[in-house]
Design a protein around this motif. Sequence first.
Motif, PDB file in Angstrom:
ATOM      1  N   ASP A  48       0.827  -1.199   0.000  1.00 58.35           N
ATOM      2  CA  ASP A  48       0.000   0.000   0.000  1.00 58.35           C
ATOM      3  C   ASP A  48       0.866   1.256   0.000  1.00 58.35           C
ATOM      4  O   ASP A  48       0.582   2.225  -0.716  1.00 58.35           O
ATOM      5  CB  ASP A  48      -0.932  -0.028   1.217  1.00 58.35           C
ATOM      6  N   ALA A  49       1.940   1.249   0.791  1.00 59.11           N
ATOM      7  CA  ALA A  49       2.845   2.398   0.830  1.00 59.11           C
ATOM      8  C   ALA A  49       3.541   2.592  -0.514  1.00 59.11           C
ATOM      9  O   ALA A  49       3.701   3.722  -0.987  1.00 59.11           O
ATOM     10  CB  ALA A  49       3.882   2.216   1.949  1.00 59.11           C
ATOM     11  N   ILE A  50       3.959   1.489  -1.153  1.00 57.69           N
ATOM     12  CA  ILE A  50       4.596   1.585  -2.470  1.00 57.69           C
ATOM     13  C   ILE A  50       3.614   2.184  -3.474  1.00 57.69           C
ATOM     14  O   ILE A  50       3.983   3.045  -4.287  1.00 57.69           O
ATOM     15  CB  ILE A  50       5.119   0.218  -2.931  1.00 57.69           C
ATOM     16  N   LEU A  51       2.357   1.761  -3.416  1.00 57.42           N
ATOM     17  CA  LEU A  51       1.344   2.328  -4.318  1.00 57.42           C
ATOM     18  C   LEU A  51       1.143   3.817  -4.073  1.00 57.42           C
ATOM     19  O   LEU A  51       0.929   4.581  -5.026  1.00 57.42           O
ATOM     20  CB  LEU A  51       0.025   1.579  -4.169  1.00 57.42           C
ATOM     21  N   ASP A  52       1.241   4.251  -2.828  1.00 52.88           N
ATOM     22  CA  ASP A  52       1.149   5.687  -2.538  1.00 52.88           C
ATOM     23  C   ASP A  52       2.282   6.445  -3.217  1.00 52.88           C
ATOM     24  O   ASP A  52       2.064   7.529  -3.787  1.00 52.88           O
ATOM     25  CB  ASP A  52       1.205   5.951  -1.028  1.00 52.88           C
ATOM     26  N   TYR A  53       3.499   5.902  -3.155  1.00 51.18           N
ATOM     27  CA  TYR A  53       4.634   6.547  -3.830  1.00 51.18           C
ATOM     28  C   TYR A  53       4.426   6.553  -5.343  1.00 51.18           C
ATOM     29  O   TYR A  53       4.701   7.543  -6.021  1.00 51.18           O
ATOM     30  CB  TYR A  53       5.950   5.856  -3.484  1.00 51.18           C
ATOM     31  N   TYR A  54       3.917   5.452  -5.886  1.00 53.64           N
ATOM     32  CA  TYR A  54       3.638   5.377  -7.323  1.00 53.64           C
ATOM     33  C   TYR A  54       2.608   6.440  -7.716  1.00 53.64           C
ATOM     34  O   TYR A  54       2.787   7.157  -8.700  1.00 53.64           O
ATOM     35  CB  TYR A  54       3.145   3.974  -7.694  1.00 53.64           C
ATOM     36  N   ASP A  55       1.559   6.557  -6.939  1.00 54.32           N
ATOM     37  CA  ASP A  55       0.525   7.557  -7.206  1.00 54.32           C
ATOM     38  C   ASP A  55       1.077   8.979  -7.124  1.00 54.32           C
ATOM     39  O   ASP A  55       0.576   9.884  -7.787  1.00 54.32           O
ATOM     40  CB  ASP A  55      -0.650   7.408  -6.231  1.00 54.32           C
ATOM     41  N   ALA A  56       2.126   9.168  -6.307  1.00 54.34           N
ATOM     42  CA  ALA A  56       2.757  10.488  -6.176  1.00 54.34           C
ATOM     43  C   ALA A  56       3.755  10.764  -7.299  1.00 54.34           C
ATOM     44  O   ALA A  56       4.328  11.850  -7.367  1.00 54.34           O
ATOM     45  CB  ALA A  56       3.454  10.602  -4.829  1.00 54.34           C
ATOM     46  N   GLY A  57       3.991   9.766  -8.189  1.00 54.24           N
ATOM     47  CA  GLY A  57       4.865   9.997  -9.335  1.00 54.24           C
ATOM     48  C   GLY A  57       6.165   9.219  -9.347  1.00 54.24           C
ATOM     49  O   GLY A  57       6.938   9.327 -10.293  1.00 54.24           O
ATOM     50  N   VAL A  58       6.416   8.431  -8.324  1.00 53.45           N
ATOM     51  CA  VAL A  58       7.637   7.621  -8.313  1.00 53.45           C
ATOM     52  C   VAL A  58       7.423   6.438  -9.258  1.00 53.45           C
ATOM     53  O   VAL A  58       6.413   5.745  -9.178  1.00 53.45           O
ATOM     54  CB  VAL A  58       7.953   7.108  -6.891  1.00 53.45           C
ATOM     55  N   SER A  59       8.369   6.236 -10.182  1.00 53.42           N
ATOM     56  CA  SER A  59       8.188   5.158 -11.160  1.00 53.42           C
ATOM     57  C   SER A  59       9.264   4.082 -11.081  1.00 53.42           C
ATOM     58  O   SER A  59       9.153   3.057 -11.753  1.00 53.42           O
ATOM     59  CB  SER A  59       8.141   5.734 -12.579  1.00 53.42           C
ATOM     60  N   ASN A  60      10.286   4.298 -10.294  1.00 49.29           N
ATOM     61  CA  ASN A  60      11.345   3.297 -10.134  1.00 49.29           C
ATOM     62  C   ASN A  60      11.555   3.031  -8.650  1.00 49.29           C
ATOM     63  O   ASN A  60      11.666   3.966  -7.865  1.00 49.29           O
ATOM     64  CB  ASN A  60      12.667   3.783 -10.740  1.00 49.29           C
ATOM     65  N   PHE A  61      11.640   1.754  -8.312  1.00 48.68           N
ATOM     66  CA  PHE A  61      11.810   1.352  -6.922  1.00 48.68           C
ATOM     67  C   PHE A  61      12.946   0.343  -6.827  1.00 48.68           C
ATOM     68  O   PHE A  61      13.072  -0.526  -7.685  1.00 48.68           O
ATOM     69  CB  PHE A  61      10.530   0.688  -6.389  1.00 48.68           C
ATOM     70  N   LEU A  62      13.744   0.442  -5.791  1.00 47.66           N
ATOM     71  CA  LEU A  62      14.753  -0.564  -5.469  1.00 47.66           C
ATOM     72  C   LEU A  62      14.275  -1.227  -4.180  1.00 47.66           C
ATOM     73  O   LEU A  62      14.251  -0.603  -3.126  1.00 47.66           O
ATOM     74  CB  LEU A  62      16.125   0.076  -5.268  1.00 47.66           C
ATOM     75  N   VAL A  63      13.844  -2.462  -4.292  1.00 47.75           N
ATOM     76  CA  VAL A  63      13.319  -3.182  -3.137  1.00 47.75           C
ATOM     77  C   VAL A  63      14.271  -4.322  -2.825  1.00 47.75           C
ATOM     78  O   VAL A  63      14.458  -5.232  -3.630  1.00 47.75           O
ATOM     79  CB  VAL A  63      11.898  -3.734  -3.417  1.00 47.75           C
ATOM     80  N   ARG A  64      14.906  -4.248  -1.675  1.00 41.15           N
ATOM     81  CA  ARG A  64      15.854  -5.287  -1.271  1.00 41.15           C
ATOM     82  C   ARG A  64      16.013  -5.252   0.233  1.00 41.15           C
ATOM     83  O   ARG A  64      15.617  -4.298   0.887  1.00 41.15           O
ATOM     84  CB  ARG A  64      17.200  -5.095  -1.942  1.00 41.15           C
TER      85      ARG A  64
END
Length: 74
Positions: A48-64
Amino acid sequence: MNVGSVRLREAARRGKVLDKRLWTEVAEASGAGGNSTALVGTPEQVADAILDYYDAGVSNFLVRGFYPTEDTVT
């Protein structure tokens, strides 16, 4: 020290958890070097938090994790 680390240290001083799930305690303890923040919560809460960032315009994520090799072995 780079600008990103300076901003991260400043953010960490505002609290241990920012937004809904952004945990900054490692950044505070380590001086904000490298990947030192984490989204915390249940898998659903983190998604849900990642989707919030996506909705705010973030399009690249480093998840590790902290230990990339060990974290990927099942």
